[in-house]
Structure formats: structure tokens, C-alpha cells
Design an enzyme around this catalytic site. Structure first.
Site, PDB file in Angstrom:
ATOM      1  N   THR A   4       0.822  -1.202   0.000  1.00  0.00           N
ATOM      2  CA  THR A   4       0.000   0.000   0.000  1.00  0.00           C
ATOM      3  C   THR A   4       0.862   1.260   0.000  1.00  0.00           C
ATOM      4  O   THR A   4       1.989   1.248   0.511  1.00  0.00           O
ATOM      5  CB  THR A   4      -0.898   0.006   1.253  1.00  0.00           C
ATOM      6  OG1 THR A   4      -1.490   1.286   1.415  1.00  0.00           O
ATOM      7  CG2 THR A   4      -0.112  -0.310   2.525  1.00  0.00           C
ATOM      8  N   ASP A   5       0.292   2.356  -0.503  1.00  0.00           N
ATOM      9  CA  ASP A   5       1.000   3.643  -0.455  1.00  0.00           C
ATOM     10  C   ASP A   5       1.109   4.178   0.973  1.00  0.00           C
ATOM     11  O   ASP A   5       1.898   5.082   1.250  1.00  0.00           O
ATOM     12  CB  ASP A   5       0.328   4.684  -1.359  1.00  0.00           C
ATOM     13  CG  ASP A   5      -1.135   4.955  -1.032  1.00  0.00           C
ATOM     14  OD1 ASP A   5      -1.680   4.323  -0.097  1.00  0.00           O
ATOM     15  OD2 ASP A   5      -1.745   5.801  -1.721  1.00  0.00           O
ATOM     16  N   GLU A   6       0.320   3.594   1.909  1.00  0.00           N
ATOM     17  CA  GLU A   6       0.330   4.099   3.292  1.00  0.00           C
ATOM     18  C   GLU A   6       1.665   3.871   3.986  1.00  0.00           C
ATOM     19  O   GLU A   6       1.910   4.464   5.035  1.00  0.00           O
ATOM     20  CB  GLU A   6      -0.772   3.431   4.111  1.00  0.00           C
ATOM     21  CG  GLU A   6      -2.141   3.794   3.651  1.00  0.00           C
ATOM     22  CD  GLU A   6      -3.212   3.393   4.656  1.00  0.00           C
ATOM     23  OE1 GLU A   6      -2.873   3.158   5.827  1.00  0.00           O
ATOM     24  OE2 GLU A   6      -4.371   3.328   4.257  1.00  0.00           O
ATOM     25  N   LYS A  40       2.240  -3.376   7.302  1.00  0.00           N
ATOM     26  CA  LYS A  40       2.473  -3.523   5.853  1.00  0.00           C
ATOM     27  C   LYS A  40       3.916  -3.112   5.522  1.00  0.00           C
ATOM     28  O   LYS A  40       4.582  -3.766   4.719  1.00  0.00           O
ATOM     29  CB  LYS A  40       1.477  -2.674   5.043  1.00  0.00           C
ATOM     30  CG  LYS A  40       0.047  -3.174   5.064  1.00  0.00           C
ATOM     31  CD  LYS A  40      -0.132  -4.575   4.489  1.00  0.00           C
ATOM     32  CE  LYS A  40       0.096  -4.637   2.993  1.00  0.00           C
ATOM     33  NZ  LYS A  40      -0.245  -5.999   2.458  1.00  0.00           N
ATOM     34  N   LYS A  91     -15.395  -0.082   4.579  1.00  0.00           N
ATOM     35  CA  LYS A  91     -14.548   0.914   3.923  1.00  0.00           C
ATOM     36  C   LYS A  91     -15.390   2.116   3.462  1.00  0.00           C
ATOM     37  O   LYS A  91     -16.604   2.023   3.284  1.00  0.00           O
ATOM     38  CB  LYS A  91     -13.815   0.301   2.727  1.00  0.00           C
ATOM     39  CG  LYS A  91     -12.935  -0.908   3.076  1.00  0.00           C
ATOM     40  CD  LYS A  91     -11.784  -0.563   3.975  1.00  0.00           C
ATOM     41  CE  LYS A  91     -10.663  -1.592   4.066  1.00  0.00           C
ATOM     42  NZ  LYS A  91     -11.006  -2.975   4.303  1.00  0.00           N
TER      43      LYS A  91
HETATM   44  P1  NAD Z   1      -9.678  -7.313   2.345  1.00  0.00           P
HETATM   45  O1  NAD Z   1      -9.670  -7.065   3.819  1.00  0.00           O
HETATM   46  O2  NAD Z   1     -10.896  -6.999   1.562  1.00  0.00           O
HETATM   47  O3  NAD Z   1      -9.332  -8.850   2.064  1.00  0.00           O
HETATM   48  C1  NAD Z   1      -8.327  -9.519   2.763  1.00  0.00           C
HETATM   49  C2  NAD Z   1      -8.503 -11.021   2.488  1.00  0.00           C
HETATM   50  O4  NAD Z   1      -7.443 -11.723   3.169  1.00  0.00           O
HETATM   51  C3  NAD Z   1      -9.825 -11.596   3.031  1.00  0.00           C
HETATM   52  O5  NAD Z   1     -10.417 -12.443   2.079  1.00  0.00           O
HETATM   53  C4  NAD Z   1      -9.402 -12.386   4.267  1.00  0.00           C
HETATM   54  O6  NAD Z   1     -10.250 -13.499   4.554  1.00  0.00           O
HETATM   55  C5  NAD Z   1      -8.001 -12.824   3.872  1.00  0.00           C
HETATM   56  N1  NAD Z   1      -7.152 -13.083   5.047  1.00  0.00           N
HETATM   57  C6  NAD Z   1      -6.965 -12.295   6.139  1.00  0.00           C
HETATM   58  N2  NAD Z   1      -6.128 -12.887   7.006  1.00  0.00           N
HETATM   59  C7  NAD Z   1      -5.753 -14.069   6.449  1.00  0.00           C
HETATM   60  C8  NAD Z   1      -4.895 -15.124   6.850  1.00  0.00           C
HETATM   61  N3  NAD Z   1      -4.235 -15.079   8.033  1.00  0.00           N
HETATM   62  N4  NAD Z   1      -4.737 -16.181   6.030  1.00  0.00           N
HETATM   63  C9  NAD Z   1      -5.398 -16.244   4.841  1.00  0.00           C
HETATM   64  N5  NAD Z   1      -6.230 -15.282   4.420  1.00  0.00           N
HETATM   65  C10 NAD Z   1      -6.413 -14.199   5.201  1.00  0.00           C
HETATM   66  O7  NAD Z   1      -8.407  -6.536   1.803  1.00  0.00           O
HETATM   67  P2  NAD Z   1      -8.216  -5.743   0.418  1.00  0.00           P
HETATM   68  O8  NAD Z   1      -8.719  -4.371   0.574  1.00  0.00           O
HETATM   69  O9  NAD Z   1      -8.680  -6.598  -0.699  1.00  0.00           O
HETATM   70  O10 NAD Z   1      -6.613  -5.661   0.377  1.00  0.00           O
HETATM   71  C11 NAD Z   1      -5.855  -6.715  -0.220  1.00  0.00           C
HETATM   72  C12 NAD Z   1      -4.391  -6.337  -0.201  1.00  0.00           C
HETATM   73  O11 NAD Z   1      -4.192  -5.128  -0.923  1.00  0.00           O
HETATM   74  C13 NAD Z   1      -3.829  -6.102   1.202  1.00  0.00           C
HETATM   75  O12 NAD Z   1      -2.530  -6.618   1.248  1.00  0.00           O
HETATM   76  C14 NAD Z   1      -3.820  -4.576   1.324  1.00  0.00           C
HETATM   77  O13 NAD Z   1      -2.811  -4.161   2.202  1.00  0.00           O
HETATM   78  C15 NAD Z   1      -3.523  -4.191  -0.102  1.00  0.00           C
HETATM   79  N6  NAD Z   1      -4.005  -2.854  -0.536  1.00  0.00           N
HETATM   80  C16 NAD Z   1      -5.323  -2.510  -0.364  1.00  0.00           C
HETATM   81  C17 NAD Z   1      -5.775  -1.275  -0.852  1.00  0.00           C
HETATM   82  C18 NAD Z   1      -7.234  -0.876  -0.727  1.00  0.00           C
HETATM   83  O14 NAD Z   1      -7.575   0.235  -1.120  1.00  0.00           O
HETATM   84  N7  NAD Z   1      -8.126  -1.706  -0.211  1.00  0.00           N
HETATM   85  C19 NAD Z   1      -4.883  -0.416  -1.489  1.00  0.00           C
HETATM   86  C20 NAD Z   1      -3.542  -0.802  -1.627  1.00  0.00           C
HETATM   87  C21 NAD Z   1      -3.114  -2.027  -1.159  1.00  0.00           C
HETATM   88  O1  DAU Z   2      -4.112   3.918   0.515  1.00  0.00           O
HETATM   89  C1  DAU Z   2      -4.346   2.552   0.441  1.00  0.00           C
HETATM   90  C2  DAU Z   2      -5.176   2.098   1.631  1.00  0.00           C
HETATM   91  O2  DAU Z   2      -6.507   2.539   1.383  1.00  0.00           O
HETATM   92  C3  DAU Z   2      -5.141   0.590   1.844  1.00  0.00           C
HETATM   93  O3  DAU Z   2      -3.844   0.214   2.207  1.00  0.00           O
HETATM   94  C4  DAU Z   2      -6.124   0.165   2.941  1.00  0.00           C
HETATM   95  O4  DAU Z   2      -6.165  -1.246   3.024  1.00  0.00           O
HETATM   96  C5  DAU Z   2      -7.505   0.689   2.579  1.00  0.00           C
HETATM   97  O5  DAU Z   2      -8.421   0.383   3.613  1.00  0.00           O
HETATM   98  C6  DAU Z   2      -7.453   2.198   2.360  1.00  0.00           C
HETATM   99  O6  DAU Z   2      -7.153   2.881   3.614  1.00  0.00           O
HETATM  100  P1  DAU Z   2      -7.941   4.208   4.050  1.00  0.00           P
HETATM  101  O7  DAU Z   2      -7.823   4.310   5.520  1.00  0.00           O
HETATM  102  O8  DAU Z   2      -7.541   5.357   3.208  1.00  0.00           O
HETATM  103  O9  DAU Z   2      -9.443   3.754   3.580  1.00  0.00           O
HETATM  104  P2  DAU Z   2     -10.874   3.912   4.249  1.00  0.00           P
HETATM  105  O10 DAU Z   2     -11.858   3.419   3.249  1.00  0.00           O
HETATM  106  O11 DAU Z   2     -10.936   3.328   5.613  1.00  0.00           O
HETATM  107  O12 DAU Z   2     -11.041   5.490   4.390  1.00  0.00           O
HETATM  108  C7  DAU Z   2     -10.880   6.359   3.273  1.00  0.00           C
HETATM  109  C8  DAU Z   2     -10.959   7.792   3.802  1.00  0.00           C
HETATM  110  O13 DAU Z   2     -12.315   8.044   4.226  1.00  0.00           O
HETATM  111  C9  DAU Z   2     -10.102   8.053   5.021  1.00  0.00           C
HETATM  112  O14 DAU Z   2      -9.594   9.382   4.931  1.00  0.00           O
HETATM  113  C10 DAU Z   2     -11.063   7.930   6.212  1.00  0.00           C
HETATM  114  C11 DAU Z   2     -12.369   8.414   5.620  1.00  0.00           C
HETATM  115  N1  DAU Z   2     -13.615   7.830   6.165  1.00  0.00           N
HETATM  116  C12 DAU Z   2     -13.691   6.472   6.279  1.00  0.00           C
HETATM  117  C13 DAU Z   2     -14.861   5.875   6.707  1.00  0.00           C
HETATM  118  C14 DAU Z   2     -14.971   4.367   6.874  1.00  0.00           C
HETATM  119  C15 DAU Z   2     -14.708   8.641   6.436  1.00  0.00           C
HETATM  120  O15 DAU Z   2     -14.649   9.892   6.324  1.00  0.00           O
HETATM  121  N2  DAU Z   2     -15.877   8.062   6.851  1.00  0.00           N
HETATM  122  C16 DAU Z   2     -16.001   6.708   7.008  1.00  0.00           C
HETATM  123  O16 DAU Z   2     -17.085   6.231   7.372  1.00  0.00           O
END
Ligand code: NAD
Ligand code: DAU
Length: 332
Positions: free
Chosen positions: A121-123, A152, A187
Site C-alpha cells: 500500500t501507499d500508506e 504492511k 470501507k
Molecule cells: P480485504 O480485507 O478486503 O481482504 C483480505 C482477504 O485476506 C480476506 O479475504 C481475508 O479473509 C483474507 N485473510 C486475512 N487474514 C488471512 C490469513 N491469516 N490467512 C489467509 N487469508 C487471510 O483486503 P483488500 O482491501 O482486498 O486488500 C488486499 C491487499 O491489498 C492487502 O494486502 C492490502 O494491504 C492491499 N491494498 C489494499 C488497498 C485498498 O484500497 N483496499 C490499497 C492498496 C493495497
Molecule cells: O491507501 C491505500 C489504503 O486505502 C489501503 O492500504 C487500505 O487497506 C484501505 O483500507 C485504504 O485505507 P484508508 O484508511 O484510506 O481507507 P478507508 O476506506 O478506511 O477510508 C478512506 C478515507 O475516508 C479516510 O480518509 C477515512 C475516511 N472515512 C472512512 C470511513 C470508513 C470517512 O470519512 N468516513 C467513514 O465512514
């Protein structure tokens, strides 16, 4: 037929990736997923069969992981605890899955000489000021803020160390915020869409000025596949689609698209340590690997996402009460 192991393939981005790989390649895919609260097997049910198999299991289970990687040509590692708000409430599972789970996978991959792609992730880079002209690049120093992003960052460093010290055949990618179908309703974007569909007012943290750099999950998938196929071992690639928007702007787009007044939402308690802005410079990926995003119109992408949640109520409805109870308990 080449074998691909996708960890976390029942989660949001992992399931989008599995569909992308089945549609665009000849790989046979095995999904390894623990089906935590965030995993949903129904997201990939339609492709299970001849081209894809599902194994329910934990990436920390060294015996299972070794057996699966022994039969695999390439591992794409999505599995993680992924939600910042959960990591602030209960960090432990983040250390187990994100750190120990990644360690377990790369130990097996190095034993078997298996190609490994690590999803991050960019975080890990921390945050930027709103008026900073810079964006994150592959050489930005690591500076994570939350327990989630710290674990991460730790997992990225393990993969890099295993590549240098043990010759692990790995690439890494760090992507910005994804949106699209199959995203858990904890999310931001799906929470607000399903709030409106449930008659609950959307909730915005703080003043809503925080900026995220949005990319459609299918564009993330095409970038990861490109890196798996053409990426250079040992390299990190940042993935982004020039999609910077404040949370307030995103919420206005959702409200307008769903026919609601733009002020029909509540400001709620801010997230502790809330990162202000993320922004990705994806020049390296675009020039070295000739990648470009397809979803360049955010409003259209959000429209399709709203349609998906409207048409798939059974996919999310059972989780709605527990998610909102969790947030209400912390004033969000
Ligand atoms: P998600 O939470 O939707 O899915 C995570 C999946 O991993 C789930 O299906 C869960 O059951 C599985 N899991 C969790 N713990 C496990 C374990 N111990 N063994 C096997 N499976 C397990 O997550 P996502 O949003 O799809 O993110 C996927 C990847 O992408 C992560 O590595 C996250 O850091 C990265 N990422 C997410 C975002 C985003 O915006 N959501 C952005 C950049 C990177
Ligand atoms: O940047 C990549 C990351 O993006 C991933 O690594 C993470 O897995 C993914 O969850 C996401 O992280 P954020 O914390 O940015 O996502 P989230 O959807 O939780 O929140 C997005 C923005 O919205 C953040 O600034 C918090 C805000 N927010 C979130 C929720 C759930 C709100 O204002 N209201 C809300 O109800």
C-alpha cells in the site's frame, strides 16, 4: 497449465484479481484464504471449477503453505488485515497476518524457488500535506502512521530482505486507494453507498478534507498482472491512476449520483492519527512496463459501483448492522 496461488483471493482486491486473471490469462488459480470477516467466497464462486480452486486456510500455517507453494509457479500475495480503523482498535491480528503470514509465505517461496509478488500500500510512506507539490515515488522514505500501515511496511521490508539475502524471486507493488465491486462495507465508499441504500445518513470523519488517490480495483489487477509477467526481480512499482479527491468531494459525488441532497450526511469523530493525503507518481510502472489505467472517469466508476451494491444487497446486507454498531461505539 501454469499454476498461480492467490492469497486473500476471497477479499476485495484479491477477488477482483482472480476474475481478471481468469478473463485475461491461461493460468490455473488456487485461492488460499482464511475467510475472516473480510473474506467472502461468493465473490469468486462463479469461477471455481476447471480454472480455479479454493483452499480455506491461514497463511501462517507453515505446513499448508509449503504444500501449496510446492505445486505453484507464482504466488500473488494479497492476504492481509486491511482496515486502519480495526488496527487502531485491535492491532494483534495485523501483526499475525501481515508480518508472520508474509514471513511464512516467503520462507516457503525461497525453499521452492517460486516467483513471488507482494501486494502493498501507499500508506507505508506516511502522508503528504494538502499543498505539497510532491507525490510518493519508489524512493520516498518509509514513515507509516497506523498499526495497519506499520505492519504492511514491516512485511515489505521482509520481502526486500529475503530478495537480497536469500535470492527470493520477488517483486513488490504499493497501490493507492481502490474502489469497485466486492469491497467490504466497513470501507469509506461502500459504507456510504450502503448507508444511503439502508436509510442511514453517510458519515464523514473530521472536516472531510483528507485526500485519497482513487483507482478502480480492475486497474490495480491489470497493473499487478503486468508486474508478474514483465516486472524485474527485486523491483518495487507504485500503482496509481491520478485519482486524487478529498473525502468531501467523493461523498458529494456519491450523494448526487444517488439523487440525495449534497448536505445529507453527518460529520463524525475523526480517526486518530488520520493521514492527510496520499498521492502516487506511477511513472516507473507506466514507462518501464507500459501500463495505463482503463477507468479514467471516476464518476462513471462510482456510478457502476453504486449499481453493483444496489443489485447485490444479499452480498452485504448481513454485515451492515455489526459494521454500524462498531462505528457507533466509537462515535463514527
Ligand atoms: P480485504 O480485507 O478486503 O481482504 C483480505 C482477504 O485476506 C480476506 O479475504 C481475508 O479473509 C483474507 N485473510 C486475512 N487474514 C488471512 C490469513 N491469516 N490467512 C489467509 N487469508 C487471510 O483486503 P483488500 O482491501 O482486498 O486488500 C488486499 C491487499 O491489498 C492487502 O494486502 C492490502 O494491504 C492491499 N491494498 C489494499 C488497498 C485498498 O484500497 N483496499 C490499497 C492498496 C493495497
Ligand atoms: O491507501 C491505500 C489504503 O486505502 C489501503 O492500504 C487500505 O487497506 C484501505 O483500507 C485504504 O485505507 P484508508 O484508511 O484510506 O481507507 P478507508 O476506506 O478506511 O477510508 C478512506 C478515507 O475516508 C479516510 O480518509 C477515512 C475516511 N472515512 C472512512 C470511513 C470508513 C470517512 O470519512 N468516513 C467513514 O465512514
Amino acid at each position: 497449465m501454469k499454476q498461480m496461488l492467490v492469497t486473500g483471493g476471497a477479499g476485495f482486491i484479491g477477488s477482483n484479481f482472480v476474475h481478471h486473471v481468469i478473463d485475461h490469462t491461461d493460468y490455473h488459480v488456487t485461492v488460499l484464504d482464511a475467510l475472516t470477516y473480510a473474506g467472502n467466497k461468493s465473490s469468486i464462486e462463479s469461477v471455481l471449477g476447471e480454472r480455479a480452486a479454493f483452499v480455506q486456510g491461514d497463511i501462517c500455517d507453515a505446513v499448508l503453505v509449503d504444500q501449496l507453494i510446492a505445486e505453484t509457479d507464482v504466488v500473488v500475495h494479497f492476504a492481509a488485515e486491511s482496515h486502519n480503523d480495526n488496527s487502531l482498535n485491535n492491532p494483534r491480528p495485523f501483526l499475525d497476518t501481515n508480518i508472520v503470514g508474509t514471513f511464512t509465505l516467503i520462507e516457503a517461496a525461497r525453499r521452492h524457488g517460486t516467483r513471488f509478488h507482494h501486494i502493498s500500500t501507499d500508506e507505508v510512506y506516511g502522508d503528504l500535506e494538502l499543498n505539497d507539490p510532491e507525490r510518493f515515488t519508489e524512493s520516498t522514505p518509509y514513515n507509516p502512521s497506523s498499526p495497519y500501515s506499520a505492519t504492511k511496511a514491516g512485511s515489505d521490508l521482509l520481502v526486500r530482505a529475503w530478495t537480497r539475502s536469500f535470492g527470493l524471486q520477488a517483486t513488490l507493488s504499493n497501490c493507492s486507494n481502490n474502489y469497485g465491486p466486492f469491497q467490504h462495507i466497513e470501507k469509506f465508499i461502500p459504507r456510504q453507498i450502503t448507508n444511503i441504500l439502508s436509510g442511514i445518513r453517510p458519515k464523514l470523519y473530521g472536516a472531510g478534507n483528507n485526500v485519497r488517490d482513487w483507482i478502480h480495483a480492475d486497474d490495480h489487477s491489470s497493473a499487478v498482472l503486468r508486474i508478474v509477467e514483465r516486472g524485474e526481480i527485486g523491483q518495487t512499482y507504485l500503482i496509481g491512476a491520478d485519482g486524487e479527491k478529498s473525502n468531501l468531494e467523493v461523498l458529494h459525488i456519491i450523494l448526487e449520483s444517488m439523487g440525495e441532497p449534497v448536505d445529507a450526511f453527518d460529520f463524525v469523530t475523526d480517526r486518530p492519527g488520520h493521514d492527510m493525503r496520499y498521492a502516487i507518481d506511477s511513472t516507473k510502472l507506466r514507462t518501464a512496463l507500459d501500463w495505463a489505467p482503463r477507468y479514467t472517469n471516476f464518476e462513471d466508476g462510482i456510478g457502476a459501483t453504486i449499481e453493483w451494491y444496489t443489485e447485490h444487497r444479499t452480498w452485504w446486507e448481513n454485515d451492515k448492522k455489526s459494521v454500524e454498531d462498531f462505528y457507533r461505539a466509537q462515535g463514527q
